[in-house]
Design a protein around this motif. Structure first.
Motif, PDB file in Angstrom:
ATOM      1  N   THR A  15       0.857  -1.174   0.000  1.00  0.00           N
ATOM      2  CA  THR A  15       0.000   0.000   0.000  1.00  0.00           C
ATOM      3  C   THR A  15       0.893   1.224   0.000  1.00  0.00           C
ATOM      4  N   LEU A  16       0.690   2.086  -0.998  1.00  0.00           N
ATOM      5  CA  LEU A  16       1.470   3.315  -1.089  1.00  0.00           C
ATOM      6  C   LEU A  16       0.594   4.497  -0.714  1.00  0.00           C
ATOM      7  N   HIS A  17       1.154   5.409   0.054  1.00  0.00           N
ATOM      8  CA  HIS A  17       0.454   6.645   0.406  1.00  0.00           C
ATOM      9  C   HIS A  17       1.125   7.846  -0.250  1.00  0.00           C
ATOM     10  N   GLY A  18       2.081   7.576  -1.109  1.00  0.00           N
ATOM     11  CA  GLY A  18       2.809   8.609  -1.829  1.00  0.00           C
ATOM     12  C   GLY A  18       3.984   7.978  -2.531  1.00  0.00           C
ATOM     13  N   GLY A  19       4.575   8.718  -3.438  1.00  0.00           N
ATOM     14  CA  GLY A  19       5.727   8.198  -4.160  1.00  0.00           C
ATOM     15  C   GLY A  19       5.310   7.329  -5.320  1.00  0.00           C
ATOM     16  N   GLY A  20       6.211   6.468  -5.745  1.00  0.00           N
ATOM     17  CA  GLY A  20       5.944   5.631  -6.896  1.00  0.00           C
ATOM     18  C   GLY A  20       6.511   4.241  -6.738  1.00  0.00           C
ATOM     19  N   LEU A  21       5.936   3.314  -7.453  1.00  0.00           N
ATOM     20  CA  LEU A  21       6.372   1.918  -7.480  1.00  0.00           C
ATOM     21  C   LEU A  21       6.467   1.500  -8.938  1.00  0.00           C
ATOM     22  N   THR A  22       7.596   0.959  -9.343  1.00  0.00           N
ATOM     23  CA  THR A  22       7.731   0.439 -10.701  1.00  0.00           C
ATOM     24  C   THR A  22       8.399  -0.922 -10.671  1.00  0.00           C
ATOM     25  N   THR A  23       8.191  -1.655 -11.736  1.00  0.00           N
ATOM     26  CA  THR A  23       8.796  -2.960 -11.905  1.00  0.00           C
ATOM     27  C   THR A  23       9.503  -3.001 -13.251  1.00  0.00           C
ATOM     28  N   SER A  24      10.734  -3.479 -13.247  1.00  0.00           N
ATOM     29  CA  SER A  24      11.472  -3.760 -14.478  1.00  0.00           C
ATOM     30  C   SER A  24      11.634  -5.270 -14.560  1.00  0.00           C
ATOM     31  N   THR A  25      11.554  -5.790 -15.771  1.00  0.00           N
ATOM     32  CA  THR A  25      11.633  -7.238 -15.931  1.00  0.00           C
ATOM     33  C   THR A  25      12.340  -7.623 -17.223  1.00  0.00           C
ATOM     34  N   THR A  26      12.905  -8.798 -17.208  1.00  0.00           N
ATOM     35  CA  THR A  26      13.520  -9.361 -18.409  1.00  0.00           C
ATOM     36  C   THR A  26      12.609 -10.409 -19.039  1.00  0.00           C
ATOM     37  N   THR A  27      11.365 -10.540 -18.530  1.00  0.00           N
ATOM     38  CA  THR A  27      10.472 -11.595 -19.025  1.00  0.00           C
ATOM     39  C   THR A  27       9.565 -11.150 -20.160  1.00  0.00           C
ATOM     40  N   VAL A  28       9.512  -9.862 -20.439  1.00  0.00           N
ATOM     41  CA  VAL A  28       8.777  -9.377 -21.608  1.00  0.00           C
ATOM     42  C   VAL A  28       9.754  -8.611 -22.483  1.00  0.00           C
ATOM     43  N   ARG A  29       9.356  -8.351 -23.708  1.00  0.00           N
ATOM     44  CA  ARG A  29      10.269  -7.765 -24.697  1.00  0.00           C
ATOM     45  C   ARG A  29      11.518  -8.621 -24.808  1.00  0.00           C
ATOM     46  N   ARG A  30      11.277  -9.883 -25.110  1.00  0.00           N
ATOM     47  CA  ARG A  30      12.337 -10.882 -25.306  1.00  0.00           C
ATOM     48  C   ARG A  30      12.249 -11.413 -26.725  1.00  0.00           C
ATOM     49  N   TRP A  31      13.356 -11.906 -27.203  1.00  0.00           N
ATOM     50  CA  TRP A  31      13.371 -12.544 -28.509  1.00  0.00           C
ATOM     51  C   TRP A  31      14.514 -13.539 -28.551  1.00  0.00           C
ATOM     52  N   THR A  32      14.473 -14.407 -29.526  1.00  0.00           N
ATOM     53  CA  THR A  32      15.526 -15.396 -29.702  1.00  0.00           C
ATOM     54  C   THR A  32      16.337 -15.012 -30.934  1.00  0.00           C
ATOM     55  N   VAL A  60      10.693  -1.526  -7.251  1.00  0.00           N
ATOM     56  CA  VAL A  60      11.291  -0.556  -6.335  1.00  0.00           C
ATOM     57  C   VAL A  60      10.268   0.520  -5.985  1.00  0.00           C
ATOM     58  N   VAL A  61      10.261   0.932  -4.719  1.00  0.00           N
ATOM     59  CA  VAL A  61       9.464   2.065  -4.247  1.00  0.00           C
ATOM     60  C   VAL A  61      10.418   3.231  -4.038  1.00  0.00           C
ATOM     61  N   ALA A  62      10.034   4.409  -4.554  1.00  0.00           N
ATOM     62  CA  ALA A  62      10.862   5.606  -4.407  1.00  0.00           C
ATOM     63  C   ALA A  62       9.964   6.836  -4.300  1.00  0.00           C
ATOM     64  N   ALA A  63      10.570   7.986  -4.156  1.00  0.00           N
ATOM     65  CA  ALA A  63       9.827   9.239  -3.981  1.00  0.00           C
ATOM     66  C   ALA A  63       8.978   9.580  -5.196  1.00  0.00           C
ATOM     67  N   THR A  64       9.441   9.198  -6.382  1.00  0.00           N
ATOM     68  CA  THR A  64       8.694   9.456  -7.622  1.00  0.00           C
ATOM     69  C   THR A  64       8.723   8.205  -8.487  1.00  0.00           C
ATOM     70  N   CYS A  65       7.814   8.144  -9.450  1.00  0.00           N
ATOM     71  CA  CYS A  65       7.828   7.030 -10.395  1.00  0.00           C
ATOM     72  C   CYS A  65       9.103   7.030 -11.219  1.00  0.00           C
ATOM     73  N   GLU A  66       9.587   8.214 -11.575  1.00  0.00           N
ATOM     74  CA  GLU A  66      10.810   8.305 -12.372  1.00  0.00           C
ATOM     75  C   GLU A  66      11.999   7.724 -11.615  1.00  0.00           C
ATOM     76  N   GLU A  67      12.106   8.069 -10.329  1.00  0.00           N
ATOM     77  CA  GLU A  67      13.207   7.542  -9.513  1.00  0.00           C
ATOM     78  C   GLU A  67      13.077   6.027  -9.347  1.00  0.00           C
ATOM     79  N   ALA A  68      11.855   5.556  -9.106  1.00  0.00           N
ATOM     80  CA  ALA A  68      11.626   4.117  -8.951  1.00  0.00           C
ATOM     81  C   ALA A  68      11.965   3.375 -10.241  1.00  0.00           C
TER      82      ALA A  68
END
Length: 98
Positions: A15-32, A60-68
């Motif tokens: 639960t976030l009351h401010g800031g931003g949360l983002t996820t980076s992954t290697t499981t999408v945008r993949r190719w062989t 990651v949770v950070a102060a902004t979505c850009e930072e996260a």
């Protein structure tokens, strides 16, 4: 705190009351590639190649979505060094191994 998880197990509720949360992954945008090697879109600027990382997903949770977003992508690139870097930066994160 470090917690081991099993694939298919219960996830985490955040639960976030401010800031931003983002996820980076290697499981999408993949190719062989023609040689059969699987590649992904997160490039390590040190090599110019897709990051060779133990992480499939970093949130990651950070102060902004850009930072996260910057931190989650950097953690993928940093690989094993990501945990200490995130702790030193004071950024709560969830790292899921391949």
């Amino acid at each position: 705190m470090r917690v081991a998880e099993r694939e298919g197990g219960a996830g985490q509720l955040i639960t976030l009351h401010g800031g931003g949360l983002t996820t980076s992954t290697t499981t999408v945008r993949r190719w062989t590639a023609a040689d059969g090697v699987t590649l992904h879109h997160i490039v390590d600027p040190r090599t110019g190649l897709p990051a060779d990382t133990p992480w499939r997903t970093v949130s990651v949770v950070a102060a902004t979505c850009e930072e996260a977003n910057g931190a989650s992508t950097a953690a993928i690139v940093l690989g094993d060094a990501a945990v200490d870097w995130l702790v030193a930066a004071g950024l709560p994160a969830r790292l899921v191994g391949r």
